[in-house]
Design a protein around this motif. Structure first.
Motif, PDB file in Angstrom:
ATOM      1  N   UNK A 107     -13.845  -2.321  -8.529  1.00  0.00           N
ATOM      2  CA  UNK A 107     -13.609  -0.781  -8.389  1.00  0.00           C
ATOM      3  C   UNK A 107     -12.240  -0.715  -8.814  1.00  0.00           C
ATOM      4  N   UNK A 108     -12.095  -0.064 -10.020  1.00  0.00           N
ATOM      5  CA  UNK A 108     -10.690  -0.034 -10.558  1.00  0.00           C
ATOM      6  C   UNK A 108     -10.320   1.338 -10.484  1.00  0.00           C
ATOM      7  N   UNK A 109      -9.529   1.740  -9.728  1.00  0.00           N
ATOM      8  CA  UNK A 109      -9.377   3.340  -9.446  1.00  0.00           C
ATOM      9  C   UNK A 109      -8.168   3.729 -10.501  1.00  0.00           C
ATOM     10  N   UNK A 110      -8.226   4.680 -10.896  1.00  0.00           N
ATOM     11  CA  UNK A 110      -7.087   5.081 -12.013  1.00  0.00           C
ATOM     12  C   UNK A 110      -6.039   6.057 -10.962  1.00  0.00           C
ATOM     13  N   UNK A 111      -5.399   5.317 -10.125  1.00  0.00           N
ATOM     14  CA  UNK A 111      -4.259   5.954  -9.306  1.00  0.00           C
ATOM     15  C   UNK A 111      -3.149   4.526  -8.933  1.00  0.00           C
ATOM     16  N   UNK A 112      -2.117   5.113  -8.791  1.00  0.00           N
ATOM     17  CA  UNK A 112      -1.141   4.073  -8.334  1.00  0.00           C
ATOM     18  C   UNK A 112      -0.759   4.603  -6.816  1.00  0.00           C
ATOM     19  N   UNK A 113       0.014   5.492  -6.444  1.00  0.00           N
ATOM     20  CA  UNK A 113      -0.031   6.171  -5.103  1.00  0.00           C
ATOM     21  C   UNK A 113      -1.280   6.579  -4.901  1.00  0.00           C
ATOM     22  N   UNK A 165       3.205   7.258   2.763  1.00  0.00           N
ATOM     23  CA  UNK A 165       3.379   5.866   3.699  1.00  0.00           C
ATOM     24  C   UNK A 165       3.446   4.839   2.601  1.00  0.00           C
ATOM     25  N   UNK A 166       4.440   3.819   2.810  1.00  0.00           N
ATOM     26  CA  UNK A 166       4.173   2.439   2.173  1.00  0.00           C
ATOM     27  C   UNK A 166       4.107   1.294   3.254  1.00  0.00           C
ATOM     28  N   UNK A 167       3.398   0.516   3.084  1.00  0.00           N
ATOM     29  CA  UNK A 167       3.094  -0.641   3.951  1.00  0.00           C
ATOM     30  C   UNK A 167       3.322  -1.826   3.533  1.00  0.00           C
ATOM     31  N   UNK A 168       4.052  -2.753   3.994  1.00  0.00           N
ATOM     32  CA  UNK A 168       4.279  -4.165   3.788  1.00  0.00           C
ATOM     33  C   UNK A 168       3.610  -4.942   4.628  1.00  0.00           C
ATOM     34  N   UNK A 169       2.795  -6.200   4.472  1.00  0.00           N
ATOM     35  CA  UNK A 169       2.120  -7.060   5.549  1.00  0.00           C
ATOM     36  C   UNK A 169       2.664  -8.156   5.489  1.00  0.00           C
ATOM     37  N   UNK A 226       0.836  -1.401   0.046  1.00  0.00           N
ATOM     38  CA  UNK A 226      -0.143  -0.068   0.187  1.00  0.00           C
ATOM     39  C   UNK A 226       0.925   1.312  -0.032  1.00  0.00           C
ATOM     40  N   UNK A 227       0.353   2.199  -0.740  1.00  0.00           N
ATOM     41  CA  UNK A 227       1.240   3.333  -0.875  1.00  0.00           C
ATOM     42  C   UNK A 227       0.179   4.567  -0.982  1.00  0.00           C
ATOM     43  N   UNK A 228       0.413   5.636  -0.106  1.00  0.00           N
ATOM     44  CA  UNK A 228      -0.649   6.618   0.119  1.00  0.00           C
ATOM     45  C   UNK A 228      -0.037   8.082   0.409  1.00  0.00           C
ATOM     46  N   UNK A 229      -0.669   9.184   0.345  1.00  0.00           N
ATOM     47  CA  UNK A 229       0.056  10.289   0.684  1.00  0.00           C
ATOM     48  C   UNK A 229      -0.972  10.893   1.775  1.00  0.00           C
ATOM     49  N   UNK A 230      -0.494  11.436   2.900  1.00  0.00           N
ATOM     50  CA  UNK A 230      -0.916  12.000   4.007  1.00  0.00           C
ATOM     51  C   UNK A 230      -0.396  13.334   4.157  1.00  0.00           C
ATOM     52  N   UNK A 231      -1.151  14.298   4.101  1.00  0.00           N
ATOM     53  CA  UNK A 231      -0.778  15.695   4.280  1.00  0.00           C
ATOM     54  C   UNK A 231      -0.351  16.038   5.533  1.00  0.00           C
ATOM     55  N   UNK A 273      -8.797  -3.262  -6.076  1.00  0.00           N
ATOM     56  CA  UNK A 273      -7.458  -3.698  -6.119  1.00  0.00           C
ATOM     57  C   UNK A 273      -6.586  -2.504  -5.924  1.00  0.00           C
ATOM     58  N   UNK A 274      -5.253  -2.618  -5.894  1.00  0.00           N
ATOM     59  CA  UNK A 274      -4.126  -1.588  -6.050  1.00  0.00           C
ATOM     60  C   UNK A 274      -3.463  -1.821  -7.418  1.00  0.00           C
ATOM     61  N   UNK A 275      -3.304  -0.689  -7.941  1.00  0.00           N
ATOM     62  CA  UNK A 275      -2.541  -0.982  -9.162  1.00  0.00           C
ATOM     63  C   UNK A 275      -1.342  -0.525  -9.462  1.00  0.00           C
TER      64      UNK A 275
END
Lengths: 461, 180
Positions: free
Chosen positions: B164-170, A335-339, A196-201, B48-50
């Motif tokens: 649900x196929x979101x068009x984002x990676x991060x 944030x990058x997360x490995x499970x 999982x990779x995502x942005x947090x402000x 899913x994640x892409x």
């Protein structure tokens, strides 16, 4: 805490004597630029997991600080970490997240690199460079040090940094609590596919502090406790441990690592958990018993959360995860997360945990969603000219730390604050920022390893 | 396809359009219990994640349903828990409540079984644009494709499967406290 010894990065910004930390270290862009140099270019950072690159030619594009790096396995099976930037004109050599390649070819001018980082292809090498370009000097930039530990891959850009195991010091067994299988088998974990990779402000230190052991943010998670997502039903998922174990803050002042862990009683076994599924419940009961037999007193220690300085966090129970807080400017974190799951667990157990992890962790996780809201707006509300005049308060539990903590004949390594007694403390958080200030002040690694600054004397308090 | 079939298909298309728009209205009006009632008891809700992968390695683009870590991999029970969490009034990530609009378009009927005239199940593709604005200026725009399997239960359409196929990676949103 000795009030005479309150120097921190730029006197007064980190004042542990008073238990105060300036908001500047979270929101100031100049301080952030210094962090990239003094912390992220020197410390050991988590890059990935060996199981992401099992075969020669496999690569996984990761991140160290703000910068993209390539984790890959060369033809001789050796693992490397390279800066993901062509030496000719800087183009990102690899823009895939993962894959397999014999050579990595830059799409800009075509310089190509073998998976051991050597420059092996240069268009018009003979004609345009008259064959005189010294290709041996223009391979991909490689990290100064790399360490594989129980599957995890760590790297540092600083040749003067101590070796990874020394960098961890006596914190090592706490990392093992995440990387070993639940039955205590050495390194018996694997990662689930999908990072999982995502942005947090918010500044990267908000999550780093939280995972260092913010034992005070119960109100953040009231809604999920009420909705009940625990694997054993409703309510707080760590109730049995809370009721029977000692909940401890454990910090290592020489290193800046810290964990919140549970020390279980010697004779009493944990009550059954994961009752929703008999297979899962039975698996954990067996593991619990096996670990006690295998590990003795260490089998009684269960880590909850922890942080390896500066930006790697772990959750050691279920969900079992590793996280990297990658800075993306002073005001944003990726944030990058490995499970992780036990490699030898039955498929049903892995699947049960996978589903639980998804509803607990990450942007879709019912627990973490509320954390991120708090980090977001704590950061935003700290940026103002007036706001910056008011330091944060980190006084909680000052003076209650214990150097030689022992309970039911187990002497716990590290400096401890007993949360079962104190309910909450900011001991671990102070430990994180003490080390942060040392890194920001020190010009050389020798200053960081000698413990001559704030180190032991102050930690004794 | 003969004339009758085409009319059946047209009527079904109209019904599916109405259903998906109604569903979007329920979500945007925060009528979550009514929304849950549109889900079949055995619903699978998966996002899913892409990954960025080479064009010859596209089977690895999406994380796998039921096997890998994804953004969502849910059944009705956990979706219900998510609704309950929002309804506690202390789920800070949705308190104060967000302003959300679901824009659904490009709706296409992909398949009906056993027939267009008497479909027990309909596969539907569409695009979504989910706009979220919260607190003062915080804004997320999430765009992607959805593949829904709808089942007729006692005359009513129910959502049986949603991909649900979101068009984002991060993921560019700090959290996913809303439904797609």
């Amino acid at each position: 805490m000795a009030s005479t010894n309150t120097t921190g990065y730029r006197r007064g910004l980190v004042d542990l004597g008073k238990g105060q930390i300036s908001r500047e270290i979270f929101v100031n862009d100049e301080i952030y630029q210094e962090e990239l140099e003094r912390i992220f270019a020197r410390a050991w950072l988590l890059v990935g997991h060996e199981s992401q690159i099992p075969n020669p030619g496999d690569f996984f594009v990761s991140s160290m600080g703000e910068e993209s790096v390539i984790l890959c396995r060369d033809r001789a099976h050796k693992v490397h970490v390279f800066l993901n930037s062509c030496r000719h004109r800087g183009m990102k050599v690899c823009r895939y997240d993962e894959g397999n390649a014999a050579v990595l070819t830059c799409p800009y001018h075509g310089w190509s690199y073998s998976t051991d980082g050597r420059l092996v292809g240069v268009p018009y090498f003979r004609e345009a460079y008259h064959g005189s370009l010294d290709r041996s000097r223009w391979g991909l930039a490689e990290v100064a040090q790399l360490c594989l530990y129980k599957g995890t891959v760590w790297a540092s850009w600083d040749p003067a940094a101590p070796p990874f195991l020394e960098y961890l010091g006596d914190f090592l067994p706490y990392i093992d609590l995440t990387l070993d299988a639940w039955d205590g088998s050495d390194g018996g974990t694997e990662i689930l596919s999908g990072i999982q990779k995502w942005r947090v402000p918010c500044n990267w230190k908000f999550p780093a502090e939280n995972f260092s052991g913010d034992s005070y943010h119960n109100i953040s998670h009231r809604s999920v406790d009420l909705a009940g997502i625990g694997p054993s039903g409703s309510g707080r998922r760590d109730m049995p441990e809370l009721l029977m174990a000692r909940k401890l803050h454990i910090a290592f002042p020489e290193h800046g690592h810290q964990t919140t862990s549970y020390l279980l009683p010697k004779e009493v076994a944990l009550p059954p958990a994961y009752q929703h599924s008999s297979v899962v419940s039975e698996y954990f009961r067996e593991c619990e018993e096996a670990r006690r037999n295998k590990r003795g007193d260490w089998g009684r220690m269960i880590a909850l959360v922890g942080e390896v300085f500066p930006n790697t966090a772990f959750l050691a129970r279920q969900p079992r995860t590793l996280a990297a807080w990658h800075p993306r400017g002073a005001h944003e974190t990726e944030v990058w997360r490995w499970f992780l799951v036990d490699r030898n667990a039955p498929a049903e157990v892995k699947d049960f945990l996978r589903q639980y992890y998804i509803r607990y962790s990450g942007p879709g996780g019912m627990t973490e969603q509320d954390d991120m809201e708090n980090w977001n707006y704590a950061h935003a509300a700290s940026r103002g000219t007036i706001a910056r005049r008011y330091p944060y308060n980190y006084e909680q539990g000052t003076g209650t730390e214990i150097e030689n903590y022992e309970w039911e004949s187990f002497r716990v390594p590290g400096v401890v604050c007993d949360l079962t007694r104190a309910k909450s403390s900011e001991h671990n958080l102070r430990n994180l920022y003490r080390r942060w200030a040392e890194f920001m002040e020190a010009d050389r690694w020798e200053e960081l390893t000698s413990g001559r600054r704030l180190g032991r004397a102050e930690a004794a308090e | 396809m003969d004339g009758n079939e085409r009319i059946s298909r047209l009527l079904l298309k109209q019904e599916v359009d109405e259903f998906l728009y109604y569903e979007a209205d329920l979500l945007d009006a925060r009528r979550y219990d009514d929304w849950l009632a549109l889900l079949a008891d055995d619903v699978r809700y998966w996002m899913p994640m892409r990954r960025n992968v080479k064009v010859d390695d596209l089977e690895r683009e999406f994380t796998r349903e039921g096997r890998d870590i994804s953004w969502f991999d849910e059944g009705k029970q956990t979706l219900t828990r998510r609704v309950r969490q929002i309804q506690t009034g202390i789920h800070w990530a949705e308190e104060p409540v967000s302003r959300i609009s679901h824009v659904i378009s490009n709706i296409r009927l992909l398949e009906a079984n056993p027939s267009w005239a008497e479909p027990a199940e309909v596969a539907v593709g569409c695009r979504f644009l989910v706009y979220r604005n919260r607190v003062e200026t915080e804004t997320d725009i999430l765009v992607g494709k959805r593949e829904d399997l709808l089942r007729r239960v006692e005359g009513e359409l129910k959502i049986t499967r949603r991909r649900i196929l979101l068009d984002q990676n991060v993921l560019l949103s700090k959290n996913l406290t809303f439904f797609f």
